[in-house]
Design a protein around this motif. Structure first.
Motif, PDB file in Angstrom:
ATOM      1  N   ALA A 362     -48.778  35.284 -47.003  1.00 20.71           N
ATOM      2  CA  ALA A 362     -50.038  35.853 -47.502  1.00 20.71           C
ATOM      3  C   ALA A 362     -51.152  35.720 -46.464  1.00 20.71           C
ATOM      4  O   ALA A 362     -51.864  36.691 -46.168  1.00 20.71           O
ATOM      5  N   LEU A 363     -51.309  34.522 -45.914  1.00 19.29           N
ATOM      6  CA  LEU A 363     -52.353  34.326 -44.912  1.00 19.29           C
ATOM      7  C   LEU A 363     -52.023  35.087 -43.630  1.00 19.29           C
ATOM      8  O   LEU A 363     -52.915  35.656 -42.978  1.00 19.29           O
ATOM      9  N   GLY A 364     -50.729  35.097 -43.272  1.00 19.43           N
ATOM     10  CA  GLY A 364     -50.330  35.858 -42.097  1.00 19.43           C
ATOM     11  C   GLY A 364     -50.590  37.343 -42.269  1.00 19.43           C
ATOM     12  O   GLY A 364     -51.048  38.015 -41.334  1.00 19.43           O
ATOM     13  N   ALA A 365     -50.314  37.860 -43.462  1.00 17.91           N
ATOM     14  CA  ALA A 365     -50.550  39.281 -43.718  1.00 17.91           C
ATOM     15  C   ALA A 365     -52.028  39.631 -43.548  1.00 17.91           C
ATOM     16  O   ALA A 365     -52.381  40.657 -42.942  1.00 17.91           O
ATOM     17  N   TRP A 366     -52.883  38.769 -44.086  1.00 17.95           N
ATOM     18  CA  TRP A 366     -54.319  39.004 -43.933  1.00 17.95           C
ATOM     19  C   TRP A 366     -54.720  38.970 -42.458  1.00 17.95           C
ATOM     20  O   TRP A 366     -55.431  39.844 -41.961  1.00 17.95           O
ATOM     21  N   GLY A 367     -54.249  37.946 -41.744  1.00 18.35           N
ATOM     22  CA  GLY A 367     -54.602  37.815 -40.338  1.00 18.35           C
ATOM     23  C   GLY A 367     -54.056  38.940 -39.482  1.00 18.35           C
ATOM     24  O   GLY A 367     -54.771  39.505 -38.630  1.00 18.35           O
ATOM     25  N   TRP A 368     -52.796  39.313 -39.712  1.00 13.46           N
ATOM     26  CA  TRP A 368     -52.207  40.388 -38.918  1.00 13.46           C
ATOM     27  C   TRP A 368     -52.850  41.733 -39.260  1.00 13.46           C
ATOM     28  O   TRP A 368     -52.956  42.616 -38.397  1.00 13.46           O
ATOM     29  N   GLY A 369     -53.265  41.905 -40.529  1.00  8.39           N
ATOM     30  CA  GLY A 369     -53.972  43.127 -40.894  1.00  8.39           C
ATOM     31  C   GLY A 369     -55.300  43.253 -40.153  1.00  8.39           C
ATOM     32  O   GLY A 369     -55.660  44.329 -39.653  1.00  8.39           O
TER      33      GLY A 369
END
Length: 550
Positions: A362-369
């Motif tokens: 979840a945090l990775g998705a936000w950061g990569w987005g």
């Protein structure tokens, strides 16, 4: 049980596991199909790459937020009922999403909120369902059953996205949402019909707060489990770039539409199935740490290929390899945690693992987005691939141990200690003092071994641990720790399973065999904690001693 192909399929010979597994396969199909509809709908509702990536965050964030409370609930109550309640909640969210879409009211915030509701139901369902696997199959079949559950999800991931892409292209996102709602029903029916054998509770359940604290303390003071959690978080943070940016890989790098997106997800899922099938062979040939490093390198290389490729075939092959590496690592970690966690904390240990991977994704998705909005999808994938490859070197500092099945729980059904006070389950704090006589020649070895005992006491529910040496008699040592209440102390005693007791056994070997170990259990009475009542005399004790407890 061997880990050959027939060993992998052996749990399907158990009727209750076979029924639940088959129904969960349909449910997994529904979840993956809905995910395709939600991600594609978001990409049509907005051009903001971060909003598209937040679909994965909305589905996974509830696991990070609610998995630990869900694990505590699964260890405190009937896991079958917990599963039924959680699935019903997720079904309500799925039906709500269908209604909103049919009425033409779907907006990005509503879509994210609906995904969050569905994800919340599955977050509560997950720990109870996975912890109940040990109740459905024999202990020696547990690793195979865990691997089969992983295969169930990854089979759905192989074909579900492709089906979802066809549905979205044919009838719109509403088709994916309706299928998900319908596919919850078989699993609900199977769980309702499951006649779960429930052992009668020997002790009153822990309070909800104490159950949460006990789960966190177990991981904190279990070094091997703690390493798995840290490595899982790192893997999820970096590897989460693949599911988060998959719609943008299809749309921007390959100039494709919904069917292409479905094919990409299908390739990733097919690779995951291959990885799960190969895992028994990998576990036979390699230890946990080399397997994890190899998978990180393979996945990093695959992400780099996806970053630079503009051809569907090359990208599909890269995602196939990424799927193999992804499921190999996560299934390996999951098996290690599930087979080694004691029964009393199995749900919470699984919940923390699930919260970790979900939080990382979840945090990775936000950061990569956010990164993709700034530097583009291709460059973002290139950075992630390099980081994933570099993560293989973390094993030199945080090496993964090889986990095995814990010894059978010790059923401590002997009579408890004699109690001379009128105490209740809520009475406390309880102070435990244990006197040892240690020959002087064993003093240093005894002190070193007691540090293992410290972790064991704290892991099973004790706190405030200390070890002291008598200044007038160098051979006498006193171990001291607390339990919050009498009920918590009884739970601590009944957690005396074999796992993690090596420190106790080693310490006993260093004692003077002619001097017995002496144990005292004290009810701590801070100033002002006792309220004397004239009508209730102190029972069976003198007038100057601590009497009836509140």
């Amino acid at each position: 049980m061997t880990e050959r192909a027939e060993g992998l399929l052996a749990p399907l010979g158990v009727p209750v596991f076979r029924r639940i597994w088959s129904a969960s396969l349909l449910s997994n199909f529904g979840i993956l199909i809905q995910g395709v509809g939600a991600a594609w709908s978001m990409s049509r509702l907005t051009d903001d790459a971060m909003m598209v990536a937040l679909v994965q965050t909305a589905l996974m964030l509830p696991i990070m937020l609610f998995a630990l409370p869900a694990g505590a609930i699964s260890d405190m109550f009937d896991r079958r009922l917990v599963c039924i309640g959680a699935l019903s909640f997720a079904l309500a969210g799925a039906v709500g999403l269908c209604v909103v879409t049919l009425l033409g009211l779907l907006t990005p915030p509503i879509l994210l909120a609906s995904c969050f509701v569905v994800g919340s139901g599955m977050a509560v369902f997950g720990p109870a369902w996975q912890a109940s696997v040990s109740e459905q199959v024999p202990g020696e079949a547990l690793p195979s059953a865990i691997a089969l559950n992983g295969i169930s999800y990854n089979v759905a991931r192989s074909f579900g996205p492709a089906i979802g892409g066809v549905l979205v292209a044919a009838v719109g996102a509403i088709g994916a949402f309706v299928v998900n709602a319908v596919f919850y029903l078989p699993l609900l029916v199977v769980l309702v019909l499951w006649k779960r054998k429930q052992e009668p509770a020997r002790l009153a359940p822990e309070t909800f707060w104490r159950a949460l604290v006990s789960g966190v303390r177990f991981i904190r003071y279990a070094p091997s489990h703690r390493v798995f959690i840290v490595r899982t978080l790192l893997f999820g943070l970096i590897g989460g770039v693949v599911p988060a940016l998959m719609p943008l890989i299809a749309r921007e790098l390959l100039q494709g539409d919904a069917p292409v997106y479905g094919l990409l997800l299908g390739a990733f899922g097919l690779g995951a199935v291959i990885g799960a099938v190969m895992l028994p062979s990998i576990r036979r040939r390699f230890k946990t740490e080399p397997s994890s490093r190899l998978s990180a390198v393979v996945m990093g290389a695959a992400i780099i290929v996806a970053a630079v490729s503009r051809h569907e075939v090359a990208t599909l092959l890269a995602l196939l390899a990424a799927g193999v590496a992804w499921t190999s690592v996560l299934t390996l970690y999951s098996i290690s945690i599930q087979v080694s966690a004691p029964r009393w904390v199995a749900g919470r240990a699984l919940a923390i693992f699930q919260a970790t991977i979900a939080g990382g994704v979840a945090l990775g998705a936000w950061g990569w987005g956010r990164c993709a909005d700034q530097i583009g999808v291709g460059d973002t994938l290139l950075v992630a691939g390099l980081l994933m490859t570099a993560s293989a070197f973390v094993g030199f500092w945080l090496r993964l141990p090889d986990m095995s099945l814990p010894p059978e729980d010790r059923r401590l059904d002997r009579a408890g200690p004699a109690v001379g006070l009128d105490i209740t389950a809520r009475s406390g704090p309880i102070v435990i003092e244990i006197d040892y006589v240690v020959p002087a020649r064993n003093a240093r070895a005894f002190y070193a071994v007691m540090q293992k005992v410290r972790r064991y006491r704290l892991r099973t529910g004790g706190y405030g641990w200390s070890i002291a040496r008598d200044i007038t008699d160098a051979t006498r040592w006193t171990e001291r720790f607390h339990a919050p209440t009498w009920n918590d102390y009884q739970h601590l005693v009944h957690r005396g399973e074999g796992s993690g007791r090596e420190g106790l056994d080693e310490s006993r070997a260093l004692l003077d065999p002619s001097a017995p170990v002496q144990v005292r259990r004290l009810l701590e009475r801070p100033a002002g904690s006792v309220r004397w009542r004239d009508e209730t005399p102190d029972l069976d004790v003198g007038p100057d001693s601590a009497g009836t407890t509140p």
